[in-house]
Write a protein that holds these residues in place. Structure first.
Motif, PDB file in Angstrom:
ATOM      1  N   PHE A  46     -17.462  63.058 -43.709  1.00 46.00           N
ATOM      2  CA  PHE A  46     -17.679  64.093 -43.175  1.00 46.00           C
ATOM      3  C   PHE A  46     -17.261  65.488 -44.106  1.00 46.00           C
ATOM      4  N   ALA A  47     -18.194  66.619 -43.627  1.00 46.45           N
ATOM      5  CA  ALA A  47     -18.134  67.596 -44.603  1.00 46.45           C
ATOM      6  C   ALA A  47     -17.375  68.571 -43.720  1.00 46.45           C
ATOM      7  N   GLY A  48     -16.100  68.297 -43.729  1.00 45.01           N
ATOM      8  CA  GLY A  48     -15.133  69.105 -43.089  1.00 45.01           C
ATOM      9  C   GLY A  48     -13.758  68.642 -43.533  1.00 45.01           C
ATOM     10  N   GLU A  49     -12.677  69.215 -43.017  1.00 43.44           N
ATOM     11  CA  GLU A  49     -11.208  68.972 -43.270  1.00 43.44           C
ATOM     12  C   GLU A  49     -10.905  67.582 -42.256  1.00 43.44           C
ATOM     13  N   ARG A  50     -10.152  66.837 -42.799  1.00 39.43           N
ATOM     14  CA  ARG A  50      -9.545  65.736 -42.234  1.00 39.43           C
ATOM     15  C   ARG A  50      -8.737  66.130 -40.809  1.00 39.43           C
ATOM     16  N   GLU A  51      -7.853  67.143 -41.052  1.00 39.44           N
ATOM     17  CA  GLU A  51      -7.169  67.494 -39.848  1.00 39.44           C
ATOM     18  C   GLU A  51      -8.123  67.965 -38.708  1.00 39.44           C
ATOM     19  N   ASP A  52      -9.134  68.629 -39.009  1.00 42.20           N
ATOM     20  CA  ASP A  52     -10.043  68.945 -37.902  1.00 42.20           C
ATOM     21  C   ASP A  52     -10.747  67.779 -37.217  1.00 42.20           C
ATOM     22  N   LEU A  53     -11.238  66.686 -38.163  1.00 40.94           N
ATOM     23  CA  LEU A  53     -11.675  65.644 -37.649  1.00 40.94           C
ATOM     24  C   LEU A  53     -10.709  64.590 -36.656  1.00 40.94           C
ATOM     25  N   GLU A  54      -9.368  64.660 -37.250  1.00 40.63           N
ATOM     26  CA  GLU A  54      -8.277  64.057 -36.342  1.00 40.63           C
ATOM     27  C   GLU A  54      -8.069  64.820 -35.107  1.00 40.63           C
ATOM     28  N   GLU A  55      -8.163  66.044 -35.136  1.00 42.75           N
ATOM     29  CA  GLU A  55      -8.155  66.731 -33.965  1.00 42.75           C
ATOM     30  C   GLU A  55      -9.230  66.568 -32.715  1.00 42.75           C
ATOM     31  N   ILE A  56     -10.384  66.439 -33.242  1.00 44.90           N
ATOM     32  CA  ILE A  56     -11.539  66.092 -32.483  1.00 44.90           C
ATOM     33  C   ILE A  56     -11.502  64.573 -31.903  1.00 44.90           C
ATOM     34  N   VAL A  57     -11.364  63.706 -32.701  1.00 47.84           N
ATOM     35  CA  VAL A  57     -11.203  62.346 -32.398  1.00 47.84           C
ATOM     36  C   VAL A  57     -10.110  62.139 -31.616  1.00 47.84           C
ATOM     37  N   GLY A  58      -8.805  62.846 -32.133  1.00 48.34           N
ATOM     38  CA  GLY A  58      -7.582  62.478 -31.186  1.00 48.34           C
ATOM     39  C   GLY A  58      -7.771  62.879 -29.911  1.00 48.34           C
ATOM     40  N   ASN A  59      -8.251  64.102 -29.494  1.00 50.51           N
ATOM     41  CA  ASN A  59      -8.515  64.398 -28.227  1.00 50.51           C
ATOM     42  C   ASN A  59      -9.274  63.682 -27.344  1.00 50.51           C
ATOM     43  N   LEU A  60     -10.463  63.493 -27.951  1.00 49.48           N
ATOM     44  CA  LEU A  60     -11.585  62.490 -27.238  1.00 49.48           C
ATOM     45  C   LEU A  60     -10.948  61.040 -26.880  1.00 49.48           C
ATOM     46  N   LEU A  61     -10.010  60.574 -27.651  1.00 50.78           N
ATOM     47  CA  LEU A  61      -9.494  59.159 -27.710  1.00 50.78           C
ATOM     48  C   LEU A  61      -8.541  59.122 -26.758  1.00 50.78           C
ATOM     49  N   GLU A  62      -7.593  60.231 -26.847  1.00 52.94           N
ATOM     50  CA  GLU A  62      -6.543  60.291 -25.783  1.00 52.94           C
ATOM     51  C   GLU A  62      -7.192  60.317 -24.545  1.00 52.94           C
ATOM     52  N   ASN A  63      -8.040  61.239 -24.240  1.00 49.29           N
ATOM     53  CA  ASN A  63      -8.800  61.336 -22.798  1.00 49.29           C
ATOM     54  C   ASN A  63      -9.374  59.991 -22.422  1.00 49.29           C
TER      55      ASN A  63
END
Length: 149
Positions: free
Chosen positions: A36-53
Motif C-alpha cells: 500500500f502506498a500509504g500509512e499503516r495506521e490509515d490502512l488499519e483504520e479502513i480495514v478495521g472499520n469495515l471488518l468490525e461492521n
C-alpha cells in the motif's frame, strides 16, 4: 510510505476471530506481496472499520480478500473486499451510510462514524469505495487503493 498489506490483513483477521468466535472468517490473498502506498495506521483504520461492521452484522461468516489489480507505475491498484452474510444495505441507502453520523439501524451499537471515516481516508488516498449486495446476501465493501512495488 510502504505498507505490506497481507500481514496487516492476516493480523486483523486473527484479532477479529478471537473477539468473536461464532463468526467464521475466510481470508484469501495473492502469493505475491501487495504494498500500500500509504500509512499503516490509515490502512488499519479502513480495514478495521469495515471488518468490525461485517462482524457486527454477519450471521455466521465473513470473507476478506485481497486482489492485485492490473496496472503499471502510478496506476497500480489493489482491492480489499470484505463481505458478510448479514442483512446487507438496501442499494438506495449505500451512499447515505458513507455520510458522517448516518446509521440505518439504531438497534446495534455504533456512532455512525466508521463508514464516513473509511470514505474520507479512501478519498484522501485517491481511492474508491463501493458498497453493494454480495453473493452471500449481505454487504460487500470493496476498497480500491494505490499500490507500489
Amino acid at each position: 510510505y510502504r505498507t505490506p498489506v497481507t500481514p496487516l490483513l492476516q493480523r486483523m483477521v486473527r484479532v477479529m476471530e478471537k473477539l468473536n468466535d461464532r463468526i467464521r472468517i475466510a481470508f484469501s490473498a495473492p502469493p505475491s506481496e501487495v504494498i500500500f502506498a500509504g500509512e499503516r495506521e490509515d490502512l488499519e483504520e479502513i480495514v478495521g472499520n469495515l471488518l468490525e461492521n461485517a462482524m457486527k452484522w454477519a450471521r455466521g461468516s465473513v470473507a476478506v480478500s485481497l486482489r492485485q489489480m492490473a496496472g503499471t507505475g502510478d496506476d497500480r491498484q489493489f482491492a480489499i473486499v470484505i463481505e458478510d452474510d448479514g442483512p446487507g444495505i438496501p442499494d438506495d441507502k449505500a451512499r447515505e451510510v458513507l455520510k458522517r453520523g448516518r446509521r440505518l439501524d439504531e438497534t446495534k451499537p455504533g456512532t455512525g462514524l466508521g463508514l464516513s471515516i473509511v470514505s474520507d481516508l479512501v478519498n484522501e488516498y485517491g481511492g474508491r469505495i463501493t458498497l453493494e449486495r454480495g453473493a452471500k446476501g449481505g454487504l460487500k465493501a470493496t476498497v480500491l487503493l494505490r499500490s507500489i512495488q
